[in-house]
Design a protein around this motif. Structure first.
Motif, PDB file in Angstrom:
ATOM      1  N   ALA A  50      -6.240   8.988  -5.215  1.00 43.80           N
ATOM      2  CA  ALA A  50      -7.199   7.991  -5.689  1.00 43.80           C
ATOM      3  C   ALA A  50      -6.481   6.846  -6.407  1.00 43.80           C
ATOM      4  N   LEU A  51      -5.452   7.202  -7.202  1.00 44.57           N
ATOM      5  CA  LEU A  51      -4.734   6.154  -7.932  1.00 44.57           C
ATOM      6  C   LEU A  51      -3.976   5.241  -6.975  1.00 44.57           C
ATOM      7  N   LEU A  52      -3.471   5.823  -5.895  1.00 44.04           N
ATOM      8  CA  LEU A  52      -2.618   5.044  -4.998  1.00 44.04           C
ATOM      9  C   LEU A  52      -3.416   4.197  -4.012  1.00 44.04           C
ATOM     10  N   ILE A  53      -4.720   4.430  -3.905  1.00 44.45           N
ATOM     11  CA  ILE A  53      -5.509   3.652  -2.953  1.00 44.45           C
ATOM     12  C   ILE A  53      -5.407   2.172  -3.268  1.00 44.45           C
ATOM     13  N   ASP A  54      -5.519   1.820  -4.544  1.00 38.40           N
ATOM     14  CA  ASP A  54      -5.434   0.392  -4.866  1.00 38.40           C
ATOM     15  C   ASP A  54      -4.219   0.074  -5.724  1.00 38.40           C
ATOM     16  N   HIS A  55      -3.147   0.772  -5.451  1.00 31.53           N
ATOM     17  CA  HIS A  55      -1.909   0.481  -6.190  1.00 31.53           C
ATOM     18  C   HIS A  55      -0.998  -0.372  -5.312  1.00 31.53           C
ATOM     19  N   PRO A  56      -0.374  -1.401  -5.888  1.00 33.00           N
ATOM     20  CA  PRO A  56       0.426  -2.294  -5.033  1.00 33.00           C
ATOM     21  C   PRO A  56       1.675  -1.647  -4.428  1.00 33.00           C
ATOM     22  N   ILE A  57       2.138  -0.542  -5.002  1.00 35.76           N
ATOM     23  CA  ILE A  57       3.372   0.108  -4.541  1.00 35.76           C
ATOM     24  C   ILE A  57       4.495  -0.899  -4.379  1.00 35.76           C
ATOM     25  N   ASP A  58       4.757  -1.661  -5.422  1.00 28.56           N
ATOM     26  CA  ASP A  58       5.898  -2.567  -5.356  1.00 28.56           C
ATOM     27  C   ASP A  58       7.058  -2.026  -6.190  1.00 28.56           C
ATOM     28  N   CYS A  59       7.302  -0.729  -6.036  1.00 29.71           N
ATOM     29  CA  CYS A  59       8.393  -0.090  -6.779  1.00 29.71           C
ATOM     30  C   CYS A  59       9.709  -0.868  -6.709  1.00 29.71           C
ATOM     31  N   PRO A  60      10.092  -1.441  -5.552  1.00 29.37           N
ATOM     32  CA  PRO A  60      11.373  -2.148  -5.516  1.00 29.37           C
ATOM     33  C   PRO A  60      11.485  -3.262  -6.554  1.00 29.37           C
ATOM     34  N   ASP A 107      -4.864   3.111   4.791  1.00 29.30           N
ATOM     35  CA  ASP A 107      -3.861   2.255   5.403  1.00 29.30           C
ATOM     36  C   ASP A 107      -3.839   0.914   4.663  1.00 29.30           C
ATOM     37  N   ILE A 108      -3.140   0.893   3.527  1.00 31.68           N
ATOM     38  CA  ILE A 108      -3.064  -0.348   2.765  1.00 31.68           C
ATOM     39  C   ILE A 108      -1.597  -0.737   2.653  1.00 31.68           C
ATOM     40  N   ARG A 109      -1.295  -1.973   2.999  1.00 36.16           N
ATOM     41  CA  ARG A 109       0.093  -2.440   2.905  1.00 36.16           C
ATOM     42  C   ARG A 109       0.391  -2.806   1.461  1.00 36.16           C
ATOM     43  N   PRO A 110       1.646  -2.688   1.057  1.00 35.94           N
ATOM     44  CA  PRO A 110       2.002  -3.147  -0.279  1.00 35.94           C
ATOM     45  C   PRO A 110       1.518  -4.577  -0.482  1.00 35.94           C
ATOM     46  N   PHE A 111       0.957  -4.863  -1.654  1.00 37.99           N
ATOM     47  CA  PHE A 111       0.470  -6.220  -1.891  1.00 37.99           C
ATOM     48  C   PHE A 111       0.986  -6.741  -3.222  1.00 37.99           C
ATOM     49  N   HIS A 112       0.748  -8.001  -3.473  1.00 41.20           N
ATOM     50  CA  HIS A 112       1.286  -8.664  -4.653  1.00 41.20           C
ATOM     51  C   HIS A 112       0.307  -8.521  -5.813  1.00 41.20           C
ATOM     52  N   SER A 113       0.774  -7.993  -6.928  1.00 42.10           N
ATOM     53  CA  SER A 113      -0.103  -7.794  -8.078  1.00 42.10           C
ATOM     54  C   SER A 113      -0.109  -9.036  -8.962  1.00 42.10           C
ATOM     55  N   PRO A 114      -1.278  -9.561  -9.318  1.00 44.26           N
ATOM     56  CA  PRO A 114      -1.285 -10.724 -10.213  1.00 44.26           C
ATOM     57  C   PRO A 114      -0.736 -10.362 -11.593  1.00 44.26           C
ATOM     58  N   LYS A 115      -0.184 -11.355 -12.251  1.00 37.81           N
ATOM     59  CA  LYS A 115       0.412 -11.146 -13.574  1.00 37.81           C
ATOM     60  C   LYS A 115      -0.454 -11.811 -14.624  1.00 37.81           C
TER      61      LYS A 115
END
Ligand code: SF4
Ligand code: SF4
Ligand code: SF4
Ligand code: SF4
Ligand code: FES
Lengths: 545, 177
Positions: free
Chosen positions: A101-111, A136-144
């Motif tokens: 559930a947490l990862l559904i809307d997580h940007p996954i921008d670990c790098p 199926d969600i691609r990594p996306f850009h998180s606003p700051k």
């Protein structure tokens, strides 16, 4: 005394202890994953990562009755007879579902996330997550979003644990952070015009279990896995917060608080946290110099150790200013050294900067106005060695009387502003003036010997904080080429072989100085309360009377 | 690795037979191989007049390049994964907040010490955004050590030089764009 069962392991719990499931499991060596719970904050049980099965054991029959649903371990008291199961399929499934559930809307921008490597979401995903991601969600850009001068929020990385919100409400009492919107639109924010601006703001970055809150000072400076961490003590004020100095290749990148229930709990202040930049300042002094006429010539450290004794002996009466930034060990060696040359050497405690007033936070954490780590320690040593011991003000009067011929000044302050032209002028006309410091100052520019010293990250030794607690710091980095940490210089001046060994010196000092006797048995990681010793001493005195 | 690890397959050295112990038969069979190649097709090329042909440029491990995205900006996001994977410690990166609104972090400086590099290709494998790649350029020379420390500009220019002959591997090999 009661017993809690965690996965079949019996955990003894004292009657007056108030533990929750996570803490009880920790005693059994079992780690229950959790985001929102923190020992220093109130319980909200909102993340649901700590779900476990729970039941009770009937003391009479020994029969265990389980509750049919899962409960959050952080909110469940561990009492006598409580049973926790943390490794059943049901629990594992719950954890995997929370992670999903947490990862559904997580940007996954670990790098590009600074938390990568010490992020709970990453760690728990490896341990408890599902191998495949169904959404199926691609990594996306998180606003700051700027939270204040010290902290940036990466909005979509947040897992809404509200630790940061509770910190500003319960620990600092400033309540800058809040949750806006509801449901899946929830976000952390500040009220317009009221940024996160308290003196402990940096702690929310450590508290954040993911990379949502970023420390501006540390942002993109270093990946965490490259750094090594060393147990240190903050020298910003007389609180003496326990810290970790994180370093890579002799460069300090950040300081983090280290838990010590007696001193700083889990926290440290911003002034201490960001107050390490002087260590790598451009204008830090390196390379010892000797004054010859109006000029300074570079000399070798070996020359310093070889000729110092003769120069000081020739001069006559010696005075030594012992800086409150020196460790117990260093101060002990310096006093030994000057008194070995001149048994009647005059000693003085160096200036102790006091800025503003003590600031106490609602939870008891105090930032002290006294901006030096070891006044108490130096005072204990001076009281022991006795002879002529002066304050820094009286020492200047002594200088006016022109009785002293050689003066050794140790410093190590963060800035060069601890002396001004007026103070420096009093030191004029001496045969030998030795100044050990990090930066150039009016006094430095008058010295016969300019000896570059070490900063707190390079020192090894013990400090005594405002509550008479002796705490030991390890050195984190090596000093810059050309600088010698004070301890090393004194060690060599006393003609001891090899490298400076702080532990040896502390044992020696503890054997000699009554106030430090307790340190004979070693110093525990959370420090040593010297007041116990004084109480014992007072009792003994009372008994003899 | 433990000696009793089930994954480890222990192999015994085969015992020498009679022909092996007599040496001469083995020497002759070796000479036979040499003679065969004397009359076979030539494998050597007269470099540099003649350039060797590279079998598959896509898997060749030569000089590095730093790829650019569609807008011509460096693709690297300064995650340091290549530097972490590099066994020769020859990648040095300085990260900074990016000047572009749609990206957070980028590499302000990126250098590879080509003299230290062992051309293992681990950096290429580690990169999560396919920013660093090894090209099929192999004859790299320089007049000084400093010249062989390739900085960001140089690595990006290698991309411009090679992008037509060797398109970004990820696309060709079917990875995500
Ligand atoms: S910003 Fe971090 S600490 Fe605050 S609620 Fe989000 S995840 Fe928790
Ligand atoms: S309160 Fe004092 S000792 Fe603690 S971090 Fe701040 S300056 Fe350092
Ligand atoms: S090819 Fe190997 S040695 Fe060379 S930079 Fe990449 S990882 Fe390092
Ligand atoms: S792994 Fe790729 S994105 Fe990361 S620093 Fe190296 S080249 Fe840049
Ligand atoms: S830690 Fe228990 S619900 Fe979050």
């Amino acid at each position: 005394m009661g017993t809690v069962l965690v996965d079949g392991i019996e955990v003894p719990v004292a009657d007056n202890e108030r533990l929750n499931g996570i803490q009880a499991a920790e005693r059994a060596g079992i780690d229950i994953p959790h985001y929102c719970w923190h020992a220093g904050l109130s319980v909200v049980a909102s993340c649901r990562m700590c779900l476990v099965e729970q039941g009770t054991k009937d003391p009479a029959t020994g029969k265990i009755t389980m509750i049919p649903k899962v409960v959050p371990a952080c909110q469940t008291p561990a009492k006598d007879g409580t049973v926790f199961i943390t490794n059943s399929d049901k629990v594992k499934q719950c954890r995997a579902q929370v992670e999903e559930a947490l990862l559904i809307d997580h940007p996954i921008d670990c790098p590009i996330c600074d938390k990568a490597g010490e992020c709970r979401l990453q760690d728990y995903y490896f341990e408890h997550g599902q191998p495949e991601r169904r959404a199926d969600i691609r990594p996306f850009h998180s606003p700051k979003r700027e939270m204040g001068d010290t902290v940036t929020l990466f909005v979509d990385r947040c897992v809404m644990c509200t630790r940061c919100v509770r910190f500003t409400r319960e620990i600092t009492g400033t309540s800058e952070l809040m949750v806006t919107n509801r449901g899946s639109h929830e976000e952390i924010d500040v009220f317009p015009g009221f940024p996160l601006a308290n003196k402990m703001s940096g702690n929310v970055v450590d508290l954040c279990p993911v990379g949502a809150l970023g420390d501006k000072d540390f942002m993109y400076q270093q990946r965490v896995w490259f750094m090594k961490s060393h147990d240190g003590i903050c020298t910003g004020c007389s609180t003496g917060c326990n810290i970790e100095v994180e370093e890579n290749q002799d460069r300090v990148y950040r300081l983090k608080p280290r838990e010590n229930a007696q001193v700083n709990q889990w926290w440290m202040c911003d002034e201490g946290r960001y107050g390490y930049h002087h260590v790598h300042a451009e204008d830090r002094q390196v390379g010892p110099r000797r004054r010859e006429g109006d000029k300074y010539v570079n000399i070798e450290w070996n020359t310093v150790t070889a000729e110092m004794k003769a120069k000081l002996t020739a001069a006559g009466r010696i005075g030594a200013v012992i800086s409150p930034h020196l460790t117990i060990e260093e101060a002990y060696l310096l006093i030994k050294y000057v008194r070995s040359i001149d048994p009647a050497a005059v000693l003085a405690l160096g200036p102790v900067p006091v800025i503003g007033t003590d600031e106490r936070f609602p939870n008891g954490f105090t930032i002290h106005a006294e901006k030096a780590p070891n006044r108490r320690g130096i005072e204990m040593l001076l009281a022991h060695f006795g002879g002529k011991v002066l304050s820094f003000v009286d020492f200047q009067k002594e200088l006016d009387a022109k009785t002293l011929r050689a003066v050794w000044v140790s410093a190590g302050y963060k800035k060069s502003d601890w002396n001004d032209e007026t103070t420096a002028r009093k030191f004029a006309g001496l045969d030998v003036l030795v100044v050990q410091d990090l930066f150039s100052s009016p006094l430095w520019n008058m010295a016969t010997y300019q000896l570059p010293g070490g900063s707190f990250a390079e020192r090894e030794g013990s400090y005594v904080n405002f509550q008479d607690r002796l705490q030991t710091a390890k050195f984190a980095i090596r000093p810059p080429v050309g600088a010698w940490v004070e301890g090393q210089l004194y060690w060599r001046l006393l003609e001891r072989p090899g490298l400076y060994q702080s532990r040896k010196v502390l044992t020696e000092a503890a054997a000699e100085v009554t106030a430090l006797h307790l340190a004979l048995g070693g110093v525990p990681p959370t420090g040593l309360d010297l007041r116990a010793n004084q109480l014992a001493g007072e009792k003994k005195e009372a008994a003899t009377v | 690795m433990k000696p009793d690890d089930a994954q480890v397959n222990w192999v015994e050295e085969p015992k020498l037979g009679l022909t092996g112990k007599m040496y001469l038969p083995l020497i002759f069979s070796g000479l036979a191989v040499t003679t065969k190649h004397l009359f076979g097709p030539k494998m050597t090329v007269s470099f540099p007049e003649q350039r060797p042909e590279i079998g598959n440029p896509l898997i060749y491990r030569g000089v590095h390049r730093l790829n650019k995205d569609e807008q011509g900006r460096v693709k690297c996001v300064a995650c340091f994964l290549c530097a972490t994977a590099c066994p020769a410690h020859c990648i040095d990166i300085i990260a900074a907040p990016s000047p572009w609104p749609d990206r957070d972090k980028y590499c302000e400086s990126f250098t590879i010490d080509e003299l230290r590099c062992i051309f293992c290709g681990m950096c290429e494998e580690a990169c999560p955004v396919d920013a660093v790649e090894l090209t099929s350029l192999f004859d790299l020379t320089g007049r000084s050590r400093e010249e062989m420390i390739f900085d960001k500009e140089k690595l990006l220019s290698v991309y411009d030089m090679t992008k037509d002959a060797e398109p970004m591997k990820s696309r060709v090999m079917g990875a995500s764009p």
